[in-house]
Motif scaffolding. Structure first.
Motif, PDB file in Angstrom:
ATOM      1  N   TYR A 223      24.547  53.058   8.077  1.00 49.65           N
ATOM      2  CA  TYR A 223      23.519  54.085   8.100  1.00 49.65           C
ATOM      3  C   TYR A 223      23.159  54.639   6.734  1.00 49.65           C
ATOM      4  N   ASP A 224      24.155  54.944   5.900  1.00 51.87           N
ATOM      5  CA  ASP A 224      23.852  55.529   4.597  1.00 51.87           C
ATOM      6  C   ASP A 224      23.012  54.585   3.748  1.00 51.87           C
ATOM      7  N   GLU A 225      23.348  53.298   3.776  1.00 47.40           N
ATOM      8  CA  GLU A 225      22.564  52.322   3.010  1.00 47.40           C
ATOM      9  C   GLU A 225      21.143  52.203   3.568  1.00 47.40           C
ATOM     10  N   ALA A 226      21.030  52.233   4.897  1.00 47.60           N
ATOM     11  CA  ALA A 226      19.705  52.156   5.527  1.00 47.60           C
ATOM     12  C   ALA A 226      18.860  53.372   5.150  1.00 47.60           C
ATOM     13  N   ILE A 227      19.469  54.537   5.201  1.00 49.57           N
ATOM     14  CA  ILE A 227      18.750  55.770   4.847  1.00 49.57           C
ATOM     15  C   ILE A 227      18.272  55.704   3.393  1.00 49.57           C
ATOM     16  N   ASP A 228      19.137  55.244   2.504  1.00 51.51           N
ATOM     17  CA  ASP A 228      18.734  55.098   1.095  1.00 51.51           C
ATOM     18  C   ASP A 228      17.560  54.137   0.957  1.00 51.51           C
ATOM     19  N   GLU A 229      17.601  53.037   1.701  1.00 52.01           N
ATOM     20  CA  GLU A 229      16.520  52.048   1.615  1.00 52.01           C
ATOM     21  C   GLU A 229      15.214  52.622   2.157  1.00 52.01           C
TER      22      GLU A 229
ATOM     23  N   LEU B 172      13.562  55.782   9.406  1.00 52.37           N
ATOM     24  CA  LEU B 172      14.446  56.804   8.847  1.00 52.37           C
ATOM     25  C   LEU B 172      14.886  57.777   9.935  1.00 52.37           C
ATOM     26  N   ALA B 173      13.933  58.238  10.738  1.00 55.09           N
ATOM     27  CA  ALA B 173      14.252  59.195  11.797  1.00 55.09           C
ATOM     28  C   ALA B 173      15.238  58.590  12.801  1.00 55.09           C
ATOM     29  N   ARG B 174      14.991  57.357  13.211  1.00 56.78           N
ATOM     30  CA  ARG B 174      15.908  56.691  14.153  1.00 56.78           C
ATOM     31  C   ARG B 174      17.310  56.569  13.567  1.00 56.78           C
ATOM     32  N   THR B 175      17.367  56.154  12.314  1.00 59.12           N
ATOM     33  CA  THR B 175      18.667  55.970  11.668  1.00 59.12           C
ATOM     34  C   THR B 175      19.405  57.296  11.529  1.00 59.12           C
ATOM     35  N   LEU B 176      18.690  58.337  11.130  1.00 63.76           N
ATOM     36  CA  LEU B 176      19.304  59.663  11.034  1.00 63.76           C
ATOM     37  C   LEU B 176      19.834  60.105  12.397  1.00 63.76           C
TER      38      LEU B 176
ATOM     39  N   ALA C  38      16.496  64.127  11.406  1.00 60.60           N
ATOM     40  CA  ALA C  38      15.710  63.192  12.216  1.00 60.60           C
ATOM     41  C   ALA C  38      14.468  63.894  12.767  1.00 60.60           C
ATOM     42  N   VAL C  39      14.645  65.099  13.265  1.00 59.50           N
ATOM     43  CA  VAL C  39      13.519  65.872  13.800  1.00 59.50           C
ATOM     44  C   VAL C  39      12.481  66.108  12.704  1.00 59.50           C
ATOM     45  N   ASP C  40      12.923  66.418  11.493  1.00 59.85           N
ATOM     46  CA  ASP C  40      11.989  66.616  10.378  1.00 59.85           C
ATOM     47  C   ASP C  40      11.155  65.356  10.132  1.00 59.85           C
ATOM     48  N   ALA C  41      11.799  64.203  10.151  1.00 64.11           N
ATOM     49  CA  ALA C  41      11.082  62.944   9.910  1.00 64.11           C
ATOM     50  C   ALA C  41      10.095  62.669  11.050  1.00 64.11           C
ATOM     51  N   TYR C  42      10.521  62.873  12.295  1.00 66.58           N
ATOM     52  CA  TYR C  42       9.603  62.679  13.427  1.00 66.58           C
ATOM     53  C   TYR C  42       8.420  63.640  13.332  1.00 66.58           C
ATOM     54  N   ASN C  43       8.692  64.882  12.959  1.00 70.44           N
ATOM     55  CA  ASN C  43       7.612  65.868  12.833  1.00 70.44           C
ATOM     56  C   ASN C  43       6.640  65.506  11.712  1.00 70.44           C
ATOM     57  N   GLU C  44       7.147  64.876  10.654  1.00 69.93           N
ATOM     58  CA  GLU C  44       6.255  64.434   9.575  1.00 69.93           C
ATOM     59  C   GLU C  44       5.284  63.370  10.089  1.00 69.93           C
ATOM     60  N   VAL C  45       5.776  62.488  10.951  1.00 71.70           N
ATOM     61  CA  VAL C  45       4.894  61.487  11.559  1.00 71.70           C
ATOM     62  C   VAL C  45       3.864  62.183  12.445  1.00 71.70           C
ATOM     63  N   LEU C  46       4.321  63.121  13.264  1.00 64.24           N
ATOM     64  CA  LEU C  46       3.414  63.805  14.193  1.00 64.24           C
ATOM     65  C   LEU C  46       2.385  64.673  13.475  1.00 64.24           C
ATOM     66  N   ALA C  47       2.711  65.160  12.284  1.00 62.25           N
ATOM     67  CA  ALA C  47       1.741  65.937  11.514  1.00 62.25           C
ATOM     68  C   ALA C  47       0.537  65.072  11.133  1.00 62.25           C
ATOM     69  N   LYS C  48       0.791  63.786  10.870  1.00 63.19           N
ATOM     70  CA  LYS C  48      -0.297  62.857  10.517  1.00 63.19           C
ATOM     71  C   LYS C  48      -0.940  62.253  11.758  1.00 63.19           C
ATOM     72  N   ASP C  49      -0.122  62.042  12.783  1.00 58.72           N
ATOM     73  CA  ASP C  49      -0.573  61.331  13.981  1.00 58.72           C
ATOM     74  C   ASP C  49       0.036  62.012  15.210  1.00 58.72           C
TER      75      ASP C  49
ATOM     76  N   ALA D 136       7.260  58.741  17.776  1.00 59.00           N
ATOM     77  CA  ALA D 136       7.772  60.011  17.263  1.00 59.00           C
ATOM     78  C   ALA D 136       8.004  60.982  18.422  1.00 59.00           C
ATOM     79  N   ARG D 137       7.097  60.999  19.368  1.00 61.24           N
ATOM     80  CA  ARG D 137       7.244  61.890  20.539  1.00 61.24           C
ATOM     81  C   ARG D 137       8.496  61.524  21.331  1.00 61.24           C
ATOM     82  N   LEU D 138       8.718  60.230  21.527  1.00 59.77           N
ATOM     83  CA  LEU D 138       9.917  59.787  22.262  1.00 59.77           C
ATOM     84  C   LEU D 138      11.187  60.116  21.492  1.00 59.77           C
ATOM     85  N   GLY D 139      11.113  60.058  20.172  1.00 56.73           N
ATOM     86  CA  GLY D 139      12.284  60.354  19.344  1.00 56.73           C
ATOM     87  C   GLY D 139      12.717  61.800  19.429  1.00 56.73           C
TER      88      GLY D 139
END
Length: 183
Positions: free
Chosen positions: A125-131, A149-153, A162-173, A179-182
């Motif tokens: 996970y840590d390596e995936a998050i960094d990538e 990123l959100a799924r991995t978190l 994870a919620v922050d990352a999903y919300n960033e997607v929802l802010a655009k779309d 993102a809603r399912l996440g």
């Protein structure tokens, strides 16, 4: 009645034989009408098998295509090969190929996304998050990277991030179902 049953059995066997011949590996490509050293045929057959979810067979075709590919196409074939390896559960093989592609071309976002996903599936996970963060540094707001990123978190147990990352997607779309399912 007995002749009818024999006819049905012959028809079924013929049908099975034909489908097995059609899905034969690249070693039998010539027997099925494709040149064993024809890059385009091998590559397209691999993509077709990938689309049908036949990842191990697709990998065989991509490996054969790689052997005969023109120099300018090798990295694209390697990304396809790594993708089907990962989807078939060979995370280590996929990670190795994606990492090698990135060493040669650090800007290859397809390879970076594939690497991040496979690291995540391998529970690294840590390596995936960094990538994923590297990808977002190169392409801010990239929806697929934010979702990965959100799924991995989430898998790592870092739910607030994870919620922050999903919300960033929802802010655009706002209608993004992933993102809603996440959430």
């Amino acid at each position: 009645m007995g002749k009818f049953i024999i006819f049905i059995l012959v028809a079924v066997f013929s049908s099975l034989s034909a489908s097995c011949a059609f899905s034969a590996g690249p070693a039998q490509a010539e027997e099925n009408g494709a040149a064993a050293d024809d890059f385009s045929s091998l590559f397209e057959r691999g993509k077709g098998l990938k689309a049908k979810g036949e990842y191990k067979q697709a990998a065989e075709y991509f490996e054969s295509a790689l052997k005969v590919s023109p120099e300018g196409r090798k990295e694209g074939v390697r990304v396809e090969l790594a993708t089907v390896l990962g989807w078939s559960g060979d995370y280590r093989g996929a990670i190795n190929i994606f990492s090698d592609v990135i060493r040669k071309d650090p800007e290859n976002l397809d390879a970076r996304m594939g690497l991040a996903a496979n690291l995540s599936w391998a529970k690294r996970y840590d390596e995936a998050i960094d990538e994923y963060k590297t990808i977002l540094g190169k392409k801010p707001g990239y929806t697929d990277a934010l979702l990965g990123l959100a799924r991995t978190l989430s898998w790592k147990g870092e739910f607030d991030e994870a919620v922050d990352a999903y919300n960033e997607v929802l802010a655009k779309d706002p209608g993004n179902r992933h993102a809603r399912l996440g959430l």
